[in-house]
Design an enzyme around this catalytic site. Structure first.
Site, PDB file in Angstrom:
ATOM      1  N   HIS A 159       0.374 -11.461   2.042  1.00 46.08           N
ATOM      2  CA  HIS A 159      -0.791 -10.735   1.286  1.00 46.08           C
ATOM      3  C   HIS A 159      -1.219 -11.455   0.243  1.00 46.08           C
ATOM      4  CE1 HIS A 159      -1.557  -6.355   0.417  1.00 46.08           C
ATOM      5  NE2 HIS A 159      -2.722  -6.950   0.127  1.00 46.08           N
ATOM      6  N   TYR A 217       0.873  -1.235   0.100  1.00 41.28           N
ATOM      7  CA  TYR A 217       0.095   0.023  -0.044  1.00 41.28           C
ATOM      8  C   TYR A 217       0.733   1.139   0.053  1.00 41.28           C
ATOM      9  CZ  TYR A 217      -3.700  -3.335   1.469  1.00 41.28           C
ATOM     10  OH  TYR A 217      -4.403  -4.362   1.748  1.00 41.28           O
TER      11      TYR A 217
END
Length: 275
Positions: A105, A47
């Protein structure tokens, strides 16, 4: 804020997602969320906002032990040595001495599940993360993780919203006492304009987006991490905690199409793989 206890840690059921909030611009947004009462912050190396999350936490004045901070390692850093370097970089950016949950992730095509999970468990044993988890694993991967390797998975993060069924995974996870964390709970904004959810919202005096969040919170073992940039939207999502669904609401939402997956990167696993 209700929490779910998993492997001895308490995860607040409504968290704050930070996907697509890159850079320093995310800091005031996260500060606003913490000020409104969010105590579960979800970020990831990918991110590119861990430094902003760390700065927001430092500026908030909230005790570290009152916050639940999740971050994640990207799928190109899953070899044990690379994972450790990625973790150290994340921790430095977050300005923390530990995270509460560290997650894979996405699985990679050449993932050595055992070696990667052992690297995660090592971080937990060292007290650098209080818990470990995985995101975007399919059923065969979950069975290997839990039943063969015996990794103490505290949560599994998956795309989950009123237009996508996770019944099979939820049934499995509930049987193992593992909560599911729903990302993209508003179907990347689509829930907010859905006519069915809007109709239910009128009945409850709330928005379609709030109905989508309330539907997820209504389910056993589900944690929800919507993102919202504006303080009004952040508060609206928090207010969904007070919405009580009835059987008619549940039946109406159950009748919506449940085959709409919107997060489909080229490296995603085979979601339909037999368990």
């Amino acid at each position: 804020m209700e929490s779910i206890i998993t492997h001895g840690i308490a995860i607040p059921r409504l968290g704050f997602g930070t996907f697509r909030m890159p850079g320093d611009d995310a800091q005031p947004v996260i500060e606003s969320a913490i000020a409104l009462g969010y105590r579960h912050i979800d970020t990831a190396a990918m991110y590119e906002n861990e430094a902003a999350v760390g700065a927001a936490i430092a500026a908030s004045g909230v005790n570290r032990n009152e916050l639940f901070v999740t971050t994640k390692v990207w799928h190109d850093q899953l070899a044990p040595a690379a994972l450790r370097r990625a973790f150290d970089a994340s921790l430095s950016k977050l300005r923390l001495d530990h995270v509460d949950l560290y997650m894979i992730h996405w699985p990679s095509k050449d993932l050595d599940i055992k070696a990667t999970l052992e690297a995660l468990m090592s971080l937990q044993e060292q007290g650098l993360t209080r818990a470990i988890g995985v995101c975007n694993f399919n059923m065969p991967m979950m069975r290997r993780t839990v039943e063969e390797i015996g990794a103490p998975i505290a949560s599994v993060q998956l795309e989950y919203h009123p237009f996508l069924s996770q019944d099979r995974m939820l049934s499995y996870l509930r049987g193992k006492g593992i909560p599911l964390t729903a990302y993209a709970p508003l179907a990347q904004g689509r829930a907010a304009s859905d006519a069915t959810l809007a109709g239910l919202g009128r009945k409850h005096g709330c928005s379609a987006a709030q109905m989508a969040i309330a539907w997820l919170l209504d389910q056993e073992g589900v944690i929800v991490i919507p993102k919202a940039a504006r303080p009004e939207s952040q508060k609206s999502n928090l207010d969904a905690l007070g919405i009580q669904l009835d059987d008619e609401d549940r039946a109406t939402i159950a009748a919506l199409p449940k085959d709409q997956r919107f997060v489909r990167p080229p490296f995603a696993p085979d979601w339909d793989a037999a368990a």
